[in-house]
Scaffold this active site. Structure first.
Site, short mmCIF file in Angstrom:
data_model
loop_
_atom_site.label_atom_id
_atom_site.label_comp_id
_atom_site.label_asym_id
_atom_site.label_seq_id
_atom_site.Cartn_x
_atom_site.Cartn_y
_atom_site.Cartn_z
N ASP A 197 -14.25 -91.43 42.96
CA ASP A 197 -15.61 -91.44 42.44
C ASP A 197 -15.69 -92.35 41.22
OD1 ASP A 197 -18.16 -90.95 41.58
OD2 ASP A 197 -17.94 -88.78 41.36
N CYS A 235 -29.93 -96.20 45.36
CA CYS A 235 -31.21 -95.57 45.03
C CYS A 235 -32.16 -96.64 44.52
CB CYS A 235 -31.02 -94.48 43.97
SG CYS A 235 -32.56 -93.65 43.51
#
EC number: 2.7.1.105
Length: 397
Positions: A197, A235
């Site tokens: 991550d 996004c």
């Protein structure tokens, strides 16, 4: 349901006339948190017809997809008995999985990875897999706190700013430490699925990651073989970005900082990342696959998936899978579960997120107006225009 007029087709969204993955990263003007935009996103999550009706305005693709009316009870989870006597080997080693996250800050990478773990744990095909997230930001904070016994120190100069492009070496050090921790725990059989991550936002970083994967897989001292899976999280909805920035102001870096200072610092950090970001593309996927095949001297597995705008935008033409001819059942089962998670993410988790965004902006009228004023003063049209300029300067508009 699912229809929209031209007048609201981009309300609050980043433009997405799709030719390649790069075109996803383009901003347009519009209300940052328009009720119409959020209501439409909510309907999109509920309406499977939306994807067919809006291919041209979202992601152009000729590949249709069936969306189950009940995504939490999918056919692949039914009447299946796991065959533990059928392990999959590559190069004589048992396979494990490494998921490489790619995406700018405040796009939902960490949230989506936690949802993915939940999905893997709840599916009989994959519920025996031990999953763990290796977060570069947490490693950075652990090392920093151990060194200076304080949260993130906000800088006044570019030389002190960890996230300034001039200080890439510092960020790369934390990323490499995190990556080595993942390899170490995989090799010690402490987990079966390691999720790396980090933003992994440059081609150079990603090249290094896959060089290290090849080194791990070809090392005679390594106990397992890593199957790499790339998950890019994007996004381009302004409401989502604004909401995510608000939430970021409460993370561990800003626990001792005033809200306004935290918002300003994170907004500056986001601009730094935008200035360096290169989206992962199908061309890069093919280059990586060739590199791995040449260095490992076998036809190896490689997979690439996308979650865009909480799963509302369909990324069909972006996703890519390469199964070698000798690919075993374990890999196919695991990828099938992950692919199903990606395809149904908006219905499984996206709807709840969009409702939270709507509630966040609606509730300001009754409570913390000062907070919204502060957020609006920083994350405003000029901020998004600046991000757009950074995107265009990188050639990805």
């Amino acid at each position: 349901m699912g229809g929209s007029s031209d007048s609201d087709s981009h309300d609050g969204y980043l433009t997405s006339e799709y030719n390649s993955s790069n075109s996803l990263f383009s901003l347009n003007t519009g209300n940052s948190y328009s009720s119409a935009s959020l209501d439409r996103a909510t309907l999109d999550c509920q309406d499977s017809v939306f994807f067919d009706n809006h291919k041209s305005s979202l992601l152009s693709t000729e590949v249709p997809r069936f969306i189950s009316n009940d995504p939490l009870h999918l056919p692949i989870t039914l009447n299946y008995k796991r065959d533990n006597a059928d392990p999959t080997y590559t190069n004589g080693k048992v396979n494990k999985f490494m998921i490489v996250l790619i995406g700018l800050p405040a796009t939902g990478k960490s949230t989506i990875s936690s949802h993915l773990i939940q999905c893997l744990k709840n599916n009989p095909l994959t519920n025996s897999l031990r999953c763990k997230v290796f977060n570069a930001g947490k490693i950075r904070r652990q090392i920093s706190c151990a060194t200076i016994s304080k949260p993130l120190l906000l800088s006044n100069t570019s030389s002190e700013d960890l996230f300034n492009p001039k200080n890439n070496d510092k960020k790369e050090t934390y990323a490499r430490i995190t990556l080595q921790k993942l390899f170490h725990e995989i090799n010690n059989d402490e987990c079966d699925v390691g999720i790396f991550d980090a933003t992994n936002s440059t081609i150079e970083r990603r090249r290094f990651i896959f060089e290290e994967v090849c080194s791990f897989n070809t090392d005679e001292l390594s106990s397992f073989n890593l199957v790499p899976i790339i998950l890019q999280v994007s996004c381009f909805n302004r409401s989502f970005i604004k909401y995510n920035i608000h939430n970021k102001s409460f993370n561990e870096d800003y626990l001792d900082k005033p809200y306004e200072l935290a918002i300003k610092d994170f907004a500056k950090r986001l601009k730094h990342y935008y200035s360096q970001f290169t989206p992962f593309s199908l061309d890069e996927f093919n280059q990586i696959h060739r590199y791995i095949s040449q260095h490992e001297e076998i036809d190896t597995s490689l997979f690439f998936f996308n979650v865009i705008n909480a799963g509302v935008v369909e990324p069909h033409s972006l996703n890519q899978s390469h199964y070698p001819s000798t690919c075993g059942k374990q890999i196919r089962d695991t990828i099938m579960v992950i692919e199903n998670f990606i395809n149904h993410y908006s219905q499984m988790f996206g709807f709840e997120y969009i409702e939270a965004v709507k509630l966040f902006f609606e509730s300001f009228g009754n409570s913390s107006e000062e907070t919204l004023t502060t957020l609006d003063s920083v994350v405003n049209d000029k901020f998004f225009d600046d991000l757009q300029s950074l995107i265009e300067s990188n050639g990805f508009a």
